[in-house]
Enzyme design. Structure first.
Site, PDB file in Angstrom:
ATOM      1  N   GLY A  56     -11.583  -1.143   0.779  1.00 16.04           N
ATOM      2  CA  GLY A  56     -10.558  -0.700  -0.173  1.00 16.04           C
ATOM      3  C   GLY A  56     -10.871   0.578  -0.905  1.00 16.04           C
ATOM      4  O   GLY A  56     -11.022   1.639  -0.293  1.00 16.04           O
TER       5      GLY A  56
ATOM      6  N   VAL B 158       0.832  -1.205   0.000  1.00 20.30           N
ATOM      7  CA  VAL B 158       0.000   0.000   0.000  1.00 20.30           C
ATOM      8  C   VAL B 158       0.871   1.263   0.000  1.00 20.30           C
ATOM      9  O   VAL B 158       0.640   2.194  -0.772  1.00 20.30           O
ATOM     10  CB  VAL B 158      -0.970   0.007   1.203  1.00 20.30           C
ATOM     11  CG1 VAL B 158      -1.769   1.296   1.232  1.00 20.30           C
ATOM     12  CG2 VAL B 158      -1.904  -1.192   1.130  1.00 20.30           C
TER      13      VAL B 158
ATOM     14  N   LYS C   7      -7.677  -1.301   9.710  1.00 15.61           N
ATOM     15  CA  LYS C   7      -8.988  -1.596  10.323  1.00 15.61           C
ATOM     16  C   LYS C   7      -8.858  -2.251  11.682  1.00 15.61           C
ATOM     17  O   LYS C   7      -9.691  -2.031  12.566  1.00 15.61           O
ATOM     18  CB  LYS C   7      -9.841  -2.485   9.420  1.00 15.61           C
ATOM     19  CG  LYS C   7      -9.082  -3.615   8.759  1.00 15.61           C
ATOM     20  CD  LYS C   7      -8.828  -3.227   7.321  1.00 15.61           C
ATOM     21  CE  LYS C   7      -8.018  -4.245   6.573  1.00 15.61           C
ATOM     22  NZ  LYS C   7      -7.524  -3.685   5.292  1.00 15.61           N
TER      23      LYS C   7
ATOM     24  N   LYS D 244     -13.940  -4.410   9.886  1.00 18.50           N
ATOM     25  CA  LYS D 244     -14.550  -3.394   9.023  1.00 18.50           C
ATOM     26  C   LYS D 244     -16.003  -3.148   9.425  1.00 18.50           C
ATOM     27  O   LYS D 244     -16.476  -2.008   9.458  1.00 18.50           O
ATOM     28  CB  LYS D 244     -14.460  -3.839   7.567  1.00 18.50           C
ATOM     29  CG  LYS D 244     -13.014  -3.948   7.068  1.00 18.50           C
ATOM     30  CD  LYS D 244     -12.935  -4.740   5.773  1.00 18.50           C
ATOM     31  CE  LYS D 244     -11.502  -4.900   5.295  1.00 18.50           C
ATOM     32  NZ  LYS D 244     -11.380  -5.928   4.237  1.00 18.50           N
TER      33      LYS D 244
ATOM     34  N   GLU E 261     -10.666   6.010   5.118  1.00 18.82           N
ATOM     35  CA  GLU E 261     -11.382   5.496   3.943  1.00 18.82           C
ATOM     36  C   GLU E 261     -10.793   4.168   3.477  1.00 18.82           C
ATOM     37  O   GLU E 261     -11.524   3.264   3.040  1.00 18.82           O
ATOM     38  CB  GLU E 261     -11.316   6.537   2.815  1.00 18.82           C
ATOM     39  CG  GLU E 261     -12.191   6.252   1.618  1.00 18.82           C
ATOM     40  CD  GLU E 261     -13.679   6.214   1.984  1.00 18.82           C
ATOM     41  OE1 GLU E 261     -14.172   5.091   2.163  1.00 18.82           O
ATOM     42  OE2 GLU E 261     -14.324   7.271   2.086  1.00 18.82           O
TER      43      GLU E 261
ATOM     44  N   ASP F 184     -11.209 -10.152   9.680  1.00 17.57           N
ATOM     45  CA  ASP F 184     -10.983  -8.920   8.915  1.00 17.57           C
ATOM     46  C   ASP F 184     -12.318  -8.249   8.576  1.00 17.57           C
ATOM     47  O   ASP F 184     -12.476  -7.027   8.757  1.00 17.57           O
ATOM     48  CB  ASP F 184     -10.210  -9.265   7.642  1.00 17.57           C
ATOM     49  CG  ASP F 184     -10.070  -8.081   6.705  1.00 17.57           C
ATOM     50  OD1 ASP F 184      -9.268  -7.179   7.017  1.00 17.57           O
ATOM     51  OD2 ASP F 184     -10.770  -8.037   5.672  1.00 17.57           O
TER      52      ASP F 184
ATOM     53  N   GLY G  49      -5.757  -4.287  -2.664  1.00 16.72           N
ATOM     54  CA  GLY G  49      -4.758  -4.082  -3.707  1.00 16.72           C
ATOM     55  C   GLY G  49      -4.134  -2.707  -3.610  1.00 16.72           C
ATOM     56  O   GLY G  49      -4.714  -1.783  -3.032  1.00 16.72           O
TER      57      GLY G  49
END
Lengths: 435, 435
Positions: free
Chosen positions: A136, A15, A107, A212, A131, A208, A309
């Site tokens: 993503g 990232v 997160k 979120k 965000e 995960d 990604g």
């Protein structure tokens, strides 16, 4: 805001690399849109000498990420290290404590420490942008916190984990192609393709997605983040048989995060679900994510896009930077921390819905009657029943769907079924979500 | 921003009524989210005495909407009158000229006067909010202008008119149920249900979708609004036959607004299109809207939701008011007016894509060869051909789909086909959009 926004970047993995690349490639565009220059002035990562896609030789380097928080030349710290605690947490606290805006894709951090970080941000009149932490590249935080701010919400749900959605999509493709593959086989393929981690548990066990969901819940219902209240079930037990029956019944199996407000309180859960084929979310396949919200004035809206990604995540991180450059400072969870109202968590078993049940039974007269009796005893009514073929005295799968019932009653019925001699394995249940 | 935002509301029709209702119903929620009270202080509409859902007796009344622009007690004018010119335009100009923010749901106004209004807003450091002008309740303006601000876009497309989407969905349902209904029949039903206006032309001829597309184009490509450059084709000529063939070929017929950047320039068009069944947008049915964008970093994102109606539109109007209450002032089309760069419009016929062609021909040996020759002469290659049944020497429909070709070449081929003795009606063409 001055004519440049000075960024300190912590973490140069996938990232972080994407963020540097985007900033370099879109320089004029971003300046034109934000009205100021977005400049990375310092970075910190694990190994300085490592080969990277982006040239970082002109940037100030810190071996210790925490030093970014103390650098007077930095306006905003971009935390891309990851992890719920440790350096990520210390850096975030220090940055906000030192009057720097914070942008993070983390997160786990926010699911565990979102409330205290939101308070720090508010105390310093700073923006905490996240965000990139949910879904993503999909601008869902902005969509909920600003775009749909006029609504009171009854629920939010979504496909929040690309790895699980990829695996379920592949399993379905196998079933449709007549060559069903089980979870472990597809997981291994996903790992080879880079869609699943070497240790996949955070993804496939639903953790995960739960991180979120906890953030979405807070935004939508105006309550403090309560990750511990999320009930979590992953997809390891999903069998190609379930997927085949789902097809036949007009459903798709999806791992959904669902948060709903009812009289019993707020229900947060991550579960494999059957969603009707006609629902938009049924067609969100592969590594895509989607978030659906139900607002009282707007109705149902769906946001869909790439959930992970380098490119999509960088897009989200930088949208937060553009917001800060434009001078936007918003309450982290939509209202001031002091106005977040804790709401009771709906007790386990209070969920009301319909269900898919799969049993492995001995094919023998009376079996179905016994099963039906277990449901009747709990006042759960059957909507449909499927048994393919006949193999007297052998094991055959039987599938039932129910009308709307309390999950507690259903659990008792399943318990009773499990006691029957003719029921060979623990009964499997999947919630039906009638979107 | 002080502790209240004082609103002057012009127009008390369906949307204006929805705005009043929402403001009344969500008062504490909006105050908590925006940090200030959103208060309507004055209204103007056609008839003062008319029965309304909301009580307006305590509000200042103006017979002339223009007086709202001169009222020193008003911070923001909410223009819900409609129409590209006249009072709506004068009021908008006067409001911005007098230092008041403007919120409008008026796509026609902005499609025609967006550039000059954006300049007025910018000169006064004011916000021009138009979330409600495009795709109703879907927060797509915010999504593009802020949420995806890190991206350079190659295209945007969407289902932007609920009336057309409703009609096409109904026509498809008819075909699937084995009782095909033609456009006029379904339009009449839609009018009876209130989904289409008594004069439906703005909707069914694609003009409304074109207004919205022109605004999306400007946002996405950073160019001045150029409504005149939109090529527009409505849905009146869509025949149940086309819908049946689309089903068979794995497509759905949708009226799409499409804006794309290519070497030839920017192509803006509103056209009925065939979209593959597997595309998310193919499943956006009834009065729903959806907008799909392609960004270089984020990839493809889809926003879907209710495109019209009192509730969704009020939700969008009030999200703009919340933004203003929170102090947000953004460039109307994403960058300062002086940085909007006009780009050439792609010449008609330069569109490159594949096509569906329907012909009514005399069923006779050699017909298909003649048709194929017309395409070959223009170097358009055929992908598939369908002719159902045989009725020697009678009229039968024949359908072809092509590989990718320039629209100009295709138009020449269609012209040549139209000249053939065996081709009985003007050939029909529908673009295939391979999403």
């Amino acid at each position: 805001m001055s004519d440049s926004l000075r960024i300190g970047l912590a973490g140069l993995g996938v990232v972080g690399g994407g963020v540097l690349k985007l900033l370099a490639q879109q320089r004029p565009l971003l300046q034109s849109r934000s009205g100021c220059r977005l400049e990375v002035v310092a970075v910190s990562a694990r190994e300085r000498g490592r080969d990277r896609a982006a040239d970082i030789s002109s940037l100030k380097w810190y071996d210790n990420a925490l030093d970014l928080a103390g650098d007077g030349d930095i306006d905003v710290v971009c935390e891309l290290i990851g992890g719920a605690d440790g350096v990520a947490l210390e850096l975030s606290q220090a940055a906000l404590g030192n009057g720097k805006h914070l942008v993070t894709a983390n997160k786990a951090l926010l699911a565990h420490h979102g409330n205290s970080l939101a308070r720090l941000a508010e105390d310093g009149a700073l923006n905490l942008g996240y965000e990139a932490a949910v879904a993503g590249g999909i601008p869902i935080i902005k969509g909920l916190r600003e775009g749909l701010a006029a609504n009171s919400f009854s629920g939010v749900y979504g496909i929040l984990n690309g790895t699980c959605n990829y695996i379920l999509t592949e399993m379905r493709d196998g079933v449709r192609a007549g060559s069903p593959r089980d979870f472990d086989t597809v997981l291994k393929e996903a790992q080879e393709l880079g869609y699943a981690e070497a240790d996949p548990s955070t993804d496939v066990d639903g953790v995960d997605a739960a991180h979120k969901l906890a953030l979405l819940t807070s935004l939508v219902f105006g309550c403090p983040v309560d990750f511990a209240a999320v009930r979590i079930e992953g997809i390891r037990h999903i069998n190609p048989l379930d997927i085949r029956f789902a097809e036949e019944l007009g459903y798709r199996v999806k791992l959904l995060g669902v948060s709903r407000a009812s009289a019993a309180g707020i229900e947060q859960s991550v579960h494999p679900c059957m969603v009707p084929e006609r629902a938009a979310i049924a067609h969100v396949d592969g590594v895509l994510n989607a978030v659906v919200t139900e607002g009282d004035f707007v109705g149902t809206t769906t946001f869909e896009g790439p959930g992970a990604g380098a490119g999509p995540t960088a897009s989200a991180v930088i949208s937060d930077l553009v917001d800060i450059a434009r001078g936007l400072v918003l309450p982290t969870f939509g209202v001031a921390v002091s106005e977040l109202v804790a709401r009771p968590s709906a007790p386990p078993g209070s969920h009301v819905g319909s269900y898919y049940i799969r049993l492995m039974v001995v094919d023998r007269p009376g079996v179905i009657a016994d099963i039906a009796a277990c449901l009747r005893d709990q006042e759960v009514s059957v909507e449909s029943m499927l048994q393919h073929g006949r193999r007297p005295d052998e094991a055959v799968p039987v599938v039932l769907t129910t009308h709307v019932a309390e999950e507690e009653a259903l659990a008792r019925a399943l318990g009773a079924m499990g006691e029957l001699n003719t029921v060979l394995e623990t009964p499997r249940m999947i919630r039906i979500v009638n979107l």
